[in-house]
Scaffold this motif. Structure first.
Motif, PDB file in Angstrom:
ATOM      1  N   THR A  91       9.290   5.021   3.097  1.00 50.30           N
ATOM      2  CA  THR A  91       8.735   5.036   4.454  1.00 50.30           C
ATOM      3  C   THR A  91       8.059   3.711   4.761  1.00 50.30           C
ATOM      4  OG1 THR A  91       8.348   7.421   4.249  1.00 50.30           O
ATOM      5  CG2 THR A  91       7.219   6.277   6.025  1.00 50.30           C
ATOM      6  N   ALA A  92       7.278   3.197   3.812  1.00 48.07           N
ATOM      7  CA  ALA A  92       6.579   1.928   4.025  1.00 48.07           C
ATOM      8  C   ALA A  92       7.564   0.770   4.176  1.00 48.07           C
ATOM      9  CB  ALA A  92       5.629   1.653   2.859  1.00 48.07           C
ATOM     10  N   THR A  93       8.667   0.799   3.415  1.00 50.04           N
ATOM     11  CA  THR A  93       9.666  -0.267   3.517  1.00 50.04           C
ATOM     12  C   THR A  93      10.328  -0.264   4.892  1.00 50.04           C
ATOM     13  OG1 THR A  93      10.093  -0.199   1.129  1.00 50.04           O
ATOM     14  CG2 THR A  93      11.792  -1.198   2.519  1.00 50.04           C
ATOM     15  N   MET A  94      10.657   0.937   5.394  1.00 52.09           N
ATOM     16  CA  MET A  94      11.227   1.028   6.731  1.00 52.09           C
ATOM     17  C   MET A  94      10.246   0.518   7.783  1.00 52.09           C
ATOM     18  SD  MET A  94      11.213   3.021   9.686  1.00 52.09           S
ATOM     19  CE  MET A  94      10.391   4.506   9.128  1.00 52.09           C
ATOM     20  N   LEU A 149       0.816  -1.202   0.000  1.00 48.00           N
ATOM     21  CA  LEU A 149       0.000   0.000   0.000  1.00 48.00           C
ATOM     22  C   LEU A 149       0.856   1.260   0.000  1.00 48.00           C
ATOM     23  CD1 LEU A 149      -2.758  -1.325   2.383  1.00 48.00           C
ATOM     24  CD2 LEU A 149      -2.991  -0.816  -0.032  1.00 48.00           C
ATOM     25  N   GLY A 150       2.072   1.167   0.525  1.00 49.37           N
ATOM     26  CA  GLY A 150       2.988   2.294   0.428  1.00 49.37           C
ATOM     27  C   GLY A 150       3.341   2.590  -1.022  1.00 49.37           C
ATOM     28  N   LYS A 151       3.575   1.549  -1.796  1.00 51.29           N
ATOM     29  CA  LYS A 151       3.874   1.724  -3.215  1.00 51.29           C
ATOM     30  C   LYS A 151       2.660   2.256  -3.966  1.00 51.29           C
ATOM     31  CE  LYS A 151       6.189   1.439  -7.029  1.00 51.29           C
ATOM     32  NZ  LYS A 151       7.329   2.346  -7.284  1.00 51.29           N
ATOM     33  N   LEU A 152       1.476   1.718  -3.667  1.00 51.70           N
ATOM     34  CA  LEU A 152       0.270   2.186  -4.340  1.00 51.70           C
ATOM     35  C   LEU A 152       0.000   3.662  -4.039  1.00 51.70           C
ATOM     36  CD1 LEU A 152      -2.189  -0.836  -3.880  1.00 51.70           C
ATOM     37  CD2 LEU A 152      -0.892  -0.175  -5.924  1.00 51.70           C
ATOM     38  N   SER A 153       0.398   4.116  -2.852  1.00 50.33           N
ATOM     39  CA  SER A 153       0.193   5.534  -2.517  1.00 50.33           C
ATOM     40  C   SER A 153       1.092   6.439  -3.357  1.00 50.33           C
ATOM     41  CB  SER A 153       0.440   5.766  -1.025  1.00 50.33           C
ATOM     42  OG  SER A 153       1.819   5.756  -0.706  1.00 50.33           O
ATOM     43  N   ASP A 154       2.262   5.938  -3.744  1.00 49.38           N
ATOM     44  CA  ASP A 154       3.118   6.707  -4.649  1.00 49.38           C
ATOM     45  C   ASP A 154       2.508   6.800  -6.042  1.00 49.38           C
ATOM     46  OD1 ASP A 154       5.145   7.356  -2.869  1.00 49.38           O
ATOM     47  OD2 ASP A 154       6.326   5.570  -3.304  1.00 49.38           O
ATOM     48  N   MET A 210       7.659  -3.200  -6.823  1.00 44.08           N
ATOM     49  CA  MET A 210       6.922  -2.955  -5.585  1.00 44.08           C
ATOM     50  C   MET A 210       7.846  -2.351  -4.527  1.00 44.08           C
ATOM     51  SD  MET A 210       4.878  -5.776  -3.369  1.00 44.08           S
ATOM     52  CE  MET A 210       4.279  -5.414  -1.721  1.00 44.08           C
ATOM     53  N   ILE A 211       9.046  -2.904  -4.372  1.00 45.08           N
ATOM     54  CA  ILE A 211      10.080  -2.346  -3.499  1.00 45.08           C
ATOM     55  C   ILE A 211      11.310  -2.104  -4.369  1.00 45.08           C
ATOM     56  CG2 ILE A 211      11.562  -2.688  -1.493  1.00 45.08           C
ATOM     57  CD1 ILE A 211       9.485  -4.453  -0.272  1.00 45.08           C
ATOM     58  N   PRO A 212      11.561  -0.874  -4.777  1.00 41.01           N
ATOM     59  CA  PRO A 212      12.740  -0.606  -5.620  1.00 41.01           C
ATOM     60  C   PRO A 212      14.029  -0.997  -4.901  1.00 41.01           C
ATOM     61  CG  PRO A 212      11.249   1.294  -5.567  1.00 41.01           C
ATOM     62  CD  PRO A 212      10.775   0.345  -4.507  1.00 41.01           C
ATOM     63  N   ALA A 248       2.336   3.291   8.170  1.00 42.93           N
ATOM     64  CA  ALA A 248       3.321   3.678   7.152  1.00 42.93           C
ATOM     65  C   ALA A 248       2.860   4.905   6.370  1.00 42.93           C
ATOM     66  CB  ALA A 248       3.568   2.509   6.201  1.00 42.93           C
ATOM     67  N   LEU A 249       1.589   4.943   5.991  1.00 44.14           N
ATOM     68  CA  LEU A 249       1.089   6.057   5.186  1.00 44.14           C
ATOM     69  C   LEU A 249       1.035   7.349   5.997  1.00 44.14           C
ATOM     70  CD1 LEU A 249      -1.743   4.319   3.152  1.00 44.14           C
ATOM     71  CD2 LEU A 249       0.545   4.942   2.395  1.00 44.14           C
ATOM     72  N   ALA A 250       0.723   7.250   7.293  1.00 48.91           N
ATOM     73  CA  ALA A 250       0.703   8.453   8.127  1.00 48.91           C
ATOM     74  C   ALA A 250       2.096   9.081   8.190  1.00 48.91           C
ATOM     75  CB  ALA A 250       0.207   8.108   9.532  1.00 48.91           C
ATOM     76  N   PHE A 251       3.120   8.260   8.359  1.00 48.26           N
ATOM     77  CA  PHE A 251       4.489   8.787   8.384  1.00 48.26           C
ATOM     78  C   PHE A 251       4.888   9.336   7.016  1.00 48.26           C
ATOM     79  CE2 PHE A 251       4.688   6.595  12.376  1.00 48.26           C
ATOM     80  CZ  PHE A 251       5.699   7.219  13.096  1.00 48.26           C
ATOM     81  N   ALA A 252       4.422   8.694   5.939  1.00 47.05           N
ATOM     82  CA  ALA A 252       4.725   9.199   4.592  1.00 47.05           C
ATOM     83  C   ALA A 252       4.049  10.545   4.350  1.00 47.05           C
ATOM     84  CB  ALA A 252       4.278   8.188   3.542  1.00 47.05           C
ATOM     85  N   ILE A 253       2.837  10.713   4.851  1.00 50.50           N
ATOM     86  CA  ILE A 253       2.120  11.982   4.697  1.00 50.50           C
ATOM     87  C   ILE A 253       2.875  13.101   5.416  1.00 50.50           C
ATOM     88  CG2 ILE A 253       0.009  13.214   5.347  1.00 50.50           C
ATOM     89  CD1 ILE A 253      -1.490  10.561   4.811  1.00 50.50           C
ATOM     90  N   LEU A 254       3.503  12.791   6.543  1.00 55.09           N
ATOM     91  CA  LEU A 254       4.328  13.788   7.221  1.00 55.09           C
ATOM     92  C   LEU A 254       5.421  14.296   6.281  1.00 55.09           C
ATOM     93  CD1 LEU A 254       4.871  12.361  10.825  1.00 55.09           C
ATOM     94  CD2 LEU A 254       3.208  14.041  10.057  1.00 55.09           C
ATOM     95  N   GLY A 255       6.006  13.387   5.527  1.00 56.56           N
ATOM     96  CA  GLY A 255       7.024  13.796   4.562  1.00 56.56           C
ATOM     97  C   GLY A 255       6.466  14.648   3.443  1.00 56.56           C
ATOM     98  N   ASP A 256       5.170  14.455   3.115  1.00 58.95           N
ATOM     99  CA  ASP A 256       4.529  15.242   2.062  1.00 58.95           C
ATOM    100  C   ASP A 256       4.230  16.670   2.507  1.00 58.95           C
ATOM    101  OD1 ASP A 256       4.464  13.160   0.210  1.00 58.95           O
ATOM    102  OD2 ASP A 256       2.556  12.400   0.965  1.00 58.95           O
TER     103      ASP A 256
END
Length: 446
Positions: A404-407, A77-82, A264-266, A129-137
């Motif tokens: 972020t999702a991978t971490m 889902l982290g990848k799909l959010s990208d 999916m995970i580069p 994971a997505l909440a932390f990624a949104i912080l980066g956005d």
């Protein structure tokens, strides 16, 4: 009051006022708190649930099902959010988590509860994971440290508080409310983010790596199922078959990612030493903190004979340590821009705390444990906060979500593997020690 209506100096999103930023961050923290709480809230309720359904042989899967699907769904889902936008995927995961929580609260058998916990885990793992990624956005790199510190407090402290909250609910109400209480709170967080979280996003044409999704999901599922079943013996043919099949699928997954147009995970992420180190540290920290959250309350209840609520209260030293370092580290990093010392000292503190906690036996006083548990919390908070910040600042913007999702995936994977491994060690120790102490065979003693 006027400052709340002016553009936020902390946000990089055009038109984001300070009030809007606070509203969005509040909703995201609530979502992270609820999803993290679900990883451990059932620990003190499991004996009650197993007794009601008369299914003691399967009760461990109530916790394992959530961890397994949460771990698998995080990178996907982290990848799909990208690819499709953070807001759309985040709203979808909130909906899955809400439906899973409602179904868990209405479950009428152990099989139903395990299946619905798996559904709940799909949403719960990705929310974090997505909440932390949104912080980066929405935040500038310099300000991420301060706010990620707050989110780390919500993430780690809620997981540690899970046994306390679960014990309190079981002691005063009914175990179904462990899950049903999520529904209105998730609805609030979802509604707020739907209206307030509007981020600029330009969708680019891209193919989905379906083969990678299938291979990673199947490979991880087999490995994690094998670890869970390993409680009955590592040399069992079924367990060895799961490990072999899982390992083979994960090798094929790596080969697939090397040739996929939109992996999916580069794999290029791991060429970055900062991202690689953060993932490894997250894996170790996850295995330690999840293990402490699950097995220290069990020790307090079964060895020191305290009630479920009190066993959760005894986790306060760890929570205090996590809150202290997460809050202070985030603010120091925001002020100075430096974070390298925190994961180093955090790792040392975790190792020292874990070594001291490992010395306990059935006669150990709780007073002895207060110091080691506090040290363990200090180390966990420092590692969690800095690995999140370091990963986001080290990767390219196009990889922010998946990095972020991978971490977070490695953190959850460490927790899943750690919890299953510790459970196996506990079971094997009981089978080897208990018969000799009560003078009977292992099968009769267990």
């Amino acid at each position: 009051m006027s400052r709340l209506r002016t553009p936020s100096r902390d946000s990089i999103v055009p038109g984001f006022t300070q009030r809007r930023l606070m509203v969005v961050l509040g909703a995201l923290i609530l979502a992270v708190l609820l999803s993290s709480l679900e990883t451990t809230i059932v620990v003190t309720a499991l004996p009650t649930i197993a007794g009601e359904f008369n299914s003691f042989e399967n009760f461990a899967w109530v916790g394992a099902a959530y961890l397994i699907t949460a771990t698998i769904s995080t990178p996907l889902l982290g990848k799909l959010s990208d690819l499709y936008g953070r807001r759309l995927i985040f709203q979808s995961t909130m909906a899955v988590f809400l439906i899973g929580s409602l179904l868990c609260g209405l479950a009428q058998s152990m099989g139903q509860l395990i299946a619905f916990r798996a559904v709940q885990g799909v949403g719960g793992g990705a929310i974090q994971a997505l909440a932390f990624a949104i912080l980066g956005d929405i935040l500038s790199p310099r300000q991420r440290g301060r706010y990620i510190g707050y989110f780390t407090i919500a993430f780690a402290a809620s997981a540690l508080a899970g046994p306390l909250v679960g014990g309190f609910i079981v002691d005063h109400w009914d175990w179904h409310w462990i899950f049903l209480s999520n529904v209105p709170l998730v609805a609030v967080a979802g509604t707020v983010t739907h209206f307030a979280l509007r981020l600029p996003f330009h969708r680019k044409p891209a193919s989905i790596d379906w083969w990678g999704i299938g291979l990673l999901s199947a490979g991880l599922a087999l490995v994690l199922f094998g670890l869970e079943e390993g409680k009955h013996g590592w040399t069992d043919g079924k367990v060895l078959g799961m490990f072999a099949g899982g390992a083979a699928l994960l090798v094929i997954f790596v080969l697939q990612e090397r040739r996929a147009a939109e992996p999916m995970i580069p794999l290029r992420l791991f060429a970055n030493r900062v991202v690689l180190a953060s993932c490894m540290l997250g894996f170790i920290a996850g295995s330690i903190s999840y293990g402490a959250s699950n097995f220290l309350p069990l020790y307090f209840q079964d060895a020191l004979f305290v009630r479920p609520t009190l066993s959760g209260l005894r986790m306060l030293p760890i929570m205090t340590g996590v809150v202290l370092t997460s809050f202070s580290a985030g603010r120091i990093i925001a002020r100075t821009g430096r974070y390298k010392l925190f994961p180093v000292w955090g790792s040392v503190l975790m190792a020292v705390g874990l070594l001291l906690v490992a010395q306990i036996d059935g006669n150990t006083s709780y007073v002895y444990l207060v110091g080691p548990m506090f040290v363990l919390g200090l180390g966990s908070g420092a590692v969690y906060t800095t690995t999140s910040i370091a990963t986001q600042n080290a990767c390219e913007l196009r990889d922010l979500g998946v990095a972020t999702a991978t971490m977070m995936f490695f953190r959850s994977l460490g927790g899943s593997i750690g919890t299953a491994t510790y459970g196996t060690l506990l079971n094997s120790t009981i089978r080897s020690e208990l018969p000799g102490r009560i003078g009977t065979s292992p099968d009769e003693a267990i």
